[in-house]
Every structure is written in structure tokens, then in C-alpha cells.
Scaffold this motif. Sequence first.
Motif, mmCIF file in Angstrom:
data_model
loop_
_atom_site.group_PDB
_atom_site.id
_atom_site.type_symbol
_atom_site.label_atom_id
_atom_site.label_comp_id
_atom_site.label_asym_id
_atom_site.label_seq_id
_atom_site.Cartn_x
_atom_site.Cartn_y
_atom_site.Cartn_z
ATOM 1 N N GLU A 189 -21.717 -15.974 -6.882
ATOM 2 C CA GLU A 189 -20.952 -15.300 -7.932
ATOM 3 C C GLU A 189 -21.809 -14.302 -8.699
ATOM 4 O O GLU A 189 -22.971 -14.563 -9.010
ATOM 5 N N MET A 190 -21.223 -13.147 -8.988
ATOM 6 C CA MET A 190 -21.877 -12.206 -9.878
ATOM 7 C C MET A 190 -21.843 -12.747 -11.305
ATOM 8 O O MET A 190 -20.901 -13.450 -11.695
ATOM 9 N N ASN A 191 -22.866 -12.398 -12.098
ATOM 10 C CA ASN A 191 -22.816 -12.749 -13.514
ATOM 11 C C ASN A 191 -21.964 -11.723 -14.270
ATOM 12 O O ASN A 191 -21.565 -10.692 -13.706
ATOM 13 N N GLN A 192 -21.687 -11.987 -15.514
ATOM 14 C CA GLN A 192 -20.753 -11.146 -16.263
ATOM 15 C C GLN A 192 -21.218 -9.693 -16.414
ATOM 16 O O GLN A 192 -20.413 -8.767 -16.242
ATOM 17 N N PRO A 193 -22.479 -9.432 -16.732
ATOM 18 C CA PRO A 193 -22.896 -8.018 -16.784
ATOM 19 C C PRO A 193 -22.736 -7.305 -15.445
ATOM 20 O O PRO A 193 -22.391 -6.123 -15.407
ATOM 21 N N GLU A 194 -22.974 -8.007 -14.337
ATOM 22 C CA GLU A 194 -22.786 -7.386 -13.030
ATOM 23 C C GLU A 194 -21.321 -7.054 -12.786
ATOM 24 O O GLU A 194 -20.991 -5.988 -12.258
ATOM 25 N N LYS A 195 -20.438 -7.949 -13.162
ATOM 26 C CA LYS A 195 -19.003 -7.680 -13.024
ATOM 27 C C LYS A 195 -18.586 -6.477 -13.870
ATOM 28 O O LYS A 195 -17.758 -5.656 -13.457
ATOM 29 N N PHE A 196 -19.193 -6.371 -15.046
ATOM 30 C CA PHE A 196 -18.907 -5.252 -15.940
ATOM 31 C C PHE A 196 -19.364 -3.933 -15.302
ATOM 32 O O PHE A 196 -18.619 -2.944 -15.260
ATOM 33 N N PHE A 205 -16.479 6.180 -9.363
ATOM 34 C CA PHE A 205 -16.836 6.712 -8.045
ATOM 35 C C PHE A 205 -15.899 6.142 -6.983
ATOM 36 O O PHE A 205 -15.965 4.955 -6.655
ATOM 37 N N ASP A 206 -15.064 6.997 -6.420
ATOM 38 C CA ASP A 206 -14.122 6.548 -5.400
ATOM 39 C C ASP A 206 -14.811 6.101 -4.115
ATOM 40 O O ASP A 206 -14.254 5.300 -3.352
ATOM 41 N N ASP A 207 -16.005 6.619 -3.855
ATOM 42 C CA ASP A 207 -16.669 6.366 -2.578
ATOM 43 C C ASP A 207 -17.675 5.220 -2.643
ATOM 44 O O ASP A 207 -18.402 4.979 -1.684
ATOM 45 N N ARG A 208 -17.726 4.501 -3.772
ATOM 46 C CA ARG A 208 -18.783 3.489 -3.927
ATOM 47 C C ARG A 208 -18.203 2.135 -4.325
ATOM 48 O O ARG A 208 -17.308 2.054 -5.150
ATOM 49 N N LYS A 209 -18.765 1.123 -3.719
ATOM 50 C CA LYS A 209 -18.342 -0.244 -4.013
ATOM 51 C C LYS A 209 -19.583 -1.090 -4.254
ATOM 52 O O LYS A 209 -20.585 -0.940 -3.560
ATOM 53 N N MET A 210 -19.501 -1.946 -5.242
ATOM 54 C CA MET A 210 -20.608 -2.858 -5.522
ATOM 55 C C MET A 210 -20.161 -4.263 -5.170
ATOM 56 O O MET A 210 -19.165 -4.757 -5.695
ATOM 57 N N ILE A 211 -20.878 -4.907 -4.262
ATOM 58 C CA ILE A 211 -20.484 -6.219 -3.758
ATOM 59 C C ILE A 211 -21.635 -7.209 -3.941
ATOM 60 O O ILE A 211 -22.767 -6.820 -4.209
ATOM 61 N N ILE A 212 -21.340 -8.473 -3.795
ATOM 62 C CA ILE A 212 -22.404 -9.472 -3.811
ATOM 63 C C ILE A 212 -23.165 -9.394 -2.489
ATOM 64 O O ILE A 212 -22.567 -9.168 -1.427
ATOM 65 N N GLY A 213 -24.473 -9.542 -2.539
ATOM 66 C CA GLY A 213 -25.276 -9.457 -1.328
ATOM 67 C C GLY A 213 -24.919 -10.541 -0.330
ATOM 68 O O GLY A 213 -24.680 -11.697 -0.693
ATOM 69 N N ARG A 214 -24.878 -10.171 0.939
ATOM 70 C CA ARG A 214 -24.577 -11.120 2.014
ATOM 71 C C ARG A 214 -25.886 -11.740 2.493
ATOM 72 O O ARG A 214 -26.811 -11.019 2.876
ATOM 73 N N CYS A 215 -25.961 -13.047 2.478
ATOM 74 C CA CYS A 215 -27.253 -13.689 2.748
ATOM 75 C C CYS A 215 -27.083 -14.937 3.612
ATOM 76 O O CYS A 215 -26.040 -15.590 3.585
ATOM 77 N N ALA A 216 -28.134 -15.257 4.354
ATOM 78 C CA ALA A 216 -28.115 -16.402 5.276
ATOM 79 C C ALA A 216 -28.457 -17.685 4.536
ATOM 80 O O ALA A 216 -29.478 -18.323 4.784
ATOM 81 N N ASP A 360 -24.127 -13.870 -25.465
ATOM 82 C CA ASP A 360 -23.697 -15.258 -25.293
ATOM 83 C C ASP A 360 -23.615 -15.661 -23.823
ATOM 84 O O ASP A 360 -23.135 -16.744 -23.486
ATOM 85 N N GLU A 361 -24.077 -14.775 -22.937
ATOM 86 C CA GLU A 361 -24.000 -15.039 -21.498
ATOM 87 C C GLU A 361 -25.386 -15.350 -20.936
ATOM 88 O O GLU A 361 -26.386 -14.723 -21.302
ATOM 89 N N TYR A 362 -25.451 -16.331 -20.036
ATOM 90 C CA TYR A 362 -26.663 -16.587 -19.281
ATOM 91 C C TYR A 362 -26.234 -17.044 -17.892
ATOM 92 O O TYR A 362 -25.065 -16.916 -17.512
ATOM 93 N N TYR A 363 -27.117 -17.563 -17.095
ATOM 94 C CA TYR A 363 -26.771 -17.970 -15.738
ATOM 95 C C TYR A 363 -27.546 -19.232 -15.403
ATOM 96 O O TYR A 363 -28.593 -19.523 -15.991
ATOM 97 N N ALA A 364 -27.001 -19.994 -14.466
ATOM 98 C CA ALA A 364 -27.638 -21.243 -14.045
ATOM 99 C C ALA A 364 -28.322 -21.040 -12.705
ATOM 100 O O ALA A 364 -27.776 -20.399 -11.808
ATOM 101 N N GLY A 365 -29.508 -21.601 -12.562
ATOM 102 C CA GLY A 365 -30.222 -21.505 -11.298
ATOM 103 C C GLY A 365 -30.789 -20.118 -11.036
ATOM 104 O O GLY A 365 -30.749 -19.236 -11.895
ATOM 105 N N ARG A 366 -31.296 -19.931 -9.834
ATOM 106 C CA ARG A 366 -31.889 -18.662 -9.430
ATOM 107 C C ARG A 366 -31.218 -18.245 -8.117
ATOM 108 O O ARG A 366 -31.655 -18.614 -7.038
ATOM 109 N N ARG A 367 -30.151 -17.520 -8.272
ATOM 110 C CA ARG A 367 -29.312 -17.112 -7.143
ATOM 111 C C ARG A 367 -30.155 -16.448 -6.052
ATOM 112 O O ARG A 367 -31.002 -15.606 -6.335
#
Length: 572
Positions: A189-196, A205-216, A360-367
Motif C-alpha cells: 500500500e502507498m502511504n497517504q502522502p504518496e496517494k496525494f 499529466f495525461d501521459d503519466r501514471k504513478m503506481i506501487i512498485g512491482r516486487c518479488a 498525523d500520518e506515519y507508516y508501519a514497518g519498512r515496505r
Amino acid sequence: MSLYVSKTSEVFDAIVVGSGITGGWAAKEFCEKGFKTLMIERGRVVEHQKDYIGENKAPWELPLRSKVDNLLIEQQYKIQKQCYAFSDTTKHFFGNDKELPYQTKEGTEFSWIRANQLGGKSLLWHRQSYRWSDHDFNANKLDGYGNDWPIRYKDLASWYAHVESHAGISGSTENLPQLPDSVYLPPFEMNQPEKFVKAKIEKHFDDRKMIIGRCAHLSQPEKHHLEQGRGPCMARNECHRGCSFGAYFSTQSSTLPAAVATGHLKIAPNSVVHSLIYDDKTQRVKGIRVIDNENLTQREYFAKVVFLCASTLGSTQILLNSKSRHFPNGLGNRSGVLGHYLMDHNYNAGSTGYIDGFEDEYYAGRRPTGIYVPNFNYTPDKSRGFLRGYALSGKAYRENWKHMQSADGLGVEFKNRLKHAGRWKFGLHAQGEMLPRFENQISLHSSLKDKWGIPQLEINCQYSDNEKRMMQSAAEESAKMLKVAGVKDIKSYVSHDAPGLAIHEVGTARMGNDPRESVLNGFNQCHDVKNLFVTDGSSFCSTAVQNPSLTFMALTVRAVDYAVKELKARRI
């Protein structure tokens, strides 16, 4: 009966040289098809879990708080220390620079990162896993740099699915033409600032998309992953130390146990391949010569088919050193292109800044993955000023107490600030394509040899003006993207690091339809030696912008499937 062998008179069905990502897959596929297989590894044995000696070690449990002694770096790790994964908890997985010398042409630099042990760099890779698209396989043909790939996306699609299902790839379905979707486990999951930031960039930008990295990584293991003895990712960010959970894909966690379970695998560790044994009469490779890593004695192994999976530079060094009357310039080198067209990704630009709010936002673990902006320059455009394109990766994170090391302050107020998270920071960093160019090459040094008596490699590789213009664009465009997202105090950079540190080196024994300008055909089979296959990065005709490892895997299993059919039909 022991899994490990030294001397043996057995003639194997297949020899696989290398035990990293491609070697592990080749061994698994051959063994599961019932073929007696010998895996050759130049380094020591690393056992899953048992030999992850840096795992679970806190900084205060280490003599230098995870730093490596300066004298040790000077003597053994001057080059390896540049790798992002290098520390006191991982140094045992890296090659010893003193024992592994190579040369660079005057005026050029190249950082060759090596991991010579069972599992190879599969224990150290960054696990980003992306399919290539037809835009990538068509690129050489469209602009005339490099030769045309002999395959297209449709040739690999089902093989991508085959390896993704077994390895376990976390990601999200996006339906992007330049980045085909994979067989996925649930995305991180993206964190809140990333979603923002994502919302702002995609709106502007119509030609650009920001997605979560695909990882093994096993975000949510399936039954067959659990049966491999693997468990879910714990988001510890200790991946490069070795993961006893088997949560990320490596030879040790996934392909090796599968191969061993068949009873068809043998492994020859501490076996440095000197050259391949070519039979002039049959015009086939009949085996390999190795030098013992410990006592420097020579021995030979024999098989019906040989798969080189020793890394881009490693496999090509073996081919160049395998000379005969038929191949005075290296095995399979009638075309004269062996060693040429060396490429690596270009990481030399990006932008960073601060995001206000979200206190007021933080994240759990180290994604274990960040965000990813796929290549938006994937169609040719002369007005751009450069050929090909780049992807952008990054993440949002809150500064912690470490950033206070260089902050001004004194007394109680300063100490209290250490107790609280700092500002949110966000960055985008380029991963650019490098054009295939004949002059970027590796060759055998005319006089210098290593301790095994093998000629050292001499590397002549540098980025062209095209790659430099590309990085200037990446710095400018990443800054524009951060600006529209409301990021403050933006700082852009263009650096000038030499090739090698992306650790995505490819080329040097490329595929092609025409034997006059390539070493391999579209099934990774040597044009001139029908029972020889090369399935690591040396087979690539271009770099694309995506990380190459998933494509290494897909090419390897496809090549094994083809080789098995050819063996059964007695054509090789």
C-alpha cells in the motif's frame, strides 16, 4: 548420496553454469523435466537460513554499527562498497576485489559488482520485477540503434506468467501499454502522502501514471509458496542479509529447493569455469573446464547441453576464453560481436523535496518497494532531443532522528526534537535506457590474468551524449511533477556516475535473427554451437527502462523448454 560433487565421470543431461537468478531457474526446469543436471558455482555453498549470518543483527550488536572497517574496504571491497546493499551485515555475500581484478580502458570507468556464492546476486538484488512490452522489443528496429530483437512480447507472455506464479510478484493491475500486467499477489500500500502526490501528478499529466512498485515479495503467499517453505514478507528491510522467511524470491528460497526435490540435481561449488570444451568433429560443446577455487587444480565435467548463466560479463568472459581452431576469437563468435554492445541502466538524475502537512500520518514497518512512474517517453519523438526513455522510482517518508545529525540545535529543545518524526520528504529518481553501441565492449586483457590463470576482462564502456541529455530531461521533468504535486524546496540533480552500479549490465552476446550480427538465436541458442545456450543478461539486444531480472527468468525457462524438445528430437 551427497548433493555436492567434485570429481565425477558422469555425463549429465545438462550443465548449468551459475546459480543466480537464471541458473536457479535453468536447474529447476531441467530437473523437473527429468534431466540429470549439474549446477556449477564458482563460489562457496550458502545454505538457506543457516548462512544468513547478518540477519536479525541490530546496529549496536556490530563492532562498527554496521560500518565496514576502512582497512578491509581498502584491501578487499573498494569497488563492492559502492553497492546500495553493502554493509558489515552483507559483506560476506560480495566478491573480494583483490582476488577478482579487471581493467578499464583509459578514460573510462565501470563498477563490476559480484556475488560469487551459491545463489549469486539473487541474495542481493532489489527485487523489482517488471515485464517488457512490444515498445521495448521494437525500439532497436524503430530508431536503428542495435539489431532487431528476434522475439516480441507475445513470445514471452506465457513464460512471464510461469515464473511470476512460482516466484510470487506483488503488484497492481494498471492496463498500461508500455508496462504489461503480471500475475500478481496483492500490492503493498502507498502511504497517504504518496496517494496525494499520485492524484496530483495524474490529474496534471495525461501521459503519466504513478503506481506501487512491482516486487518479488510474498505479500500474501499462496498455497504453493507455503509448500516451498516460504512465508509472508515481514517488512523488515533486511532483505540483503538473507531472508529466513523466504519472503522474497531467491535461488535458495525458491528454485533450488524445487530442483533438489526432484533428485536430479548435483552441484559443483568452488568451481571457477575456465572455458568450454568444443568438439571440432561434432561442432558441439561436450563439457567445461574448471579450476578449483581453493587448490587451483583443474577438472572437467561433461553433458549433452550447456546453459551459461554466469552473469553478463561472466558468461562472455567464458566464451571469449573458449578458443579453438574453429573459433580463434571466442566460442560462437563468427559474427565478431561477442563482447560488444555492453549496456547498463543510467541512474544519474532526479528531484527531491518536502511535503507539508500529514503530520498525523506515519507508516508501519519498512515496505520492500517504493512507487514507480513507468516510462512516458516510450514512443519515438524527434523533438525530445534524445532516443528511448526512462522510468522514475521513489517514495515518501518522514525524516527520523538520523537527519538531525547535521541539524542545528542545542540543549533540551534539540533533544525533544529527536523524539518526533520530521517533515515528509518525497523523491523521484531516474532509471534510463542506454543505447546499444558497438564501441561499448569487454575483451580479454592481452597479458594480465587472475589467480586462476584466466585472462582478466578489460572493460570499455561509457554513457553517450544521448544518455546525458536523457538525464537532463529526467531532472527537469521530475521537478515539474513534484511542483504540480505541491512539493516544496525542490532540489534537482544530474550526476555523472559511471556504468555498472545499476547492476543491470546486459548485452555482449546478443540475440538476433542474423548470425552475421549476433551470437544467439531467438531461443538463446548459439547460432554456431547448437547445444550451447546463454540465458543471462548477455543475450539482451537493448536495456529498455525496466529492471531486467524478470525477463532473465522468462527467457531462461523458455530456452529450457526449447532445449528439451530439441534434445528429445535428437537435433542437438
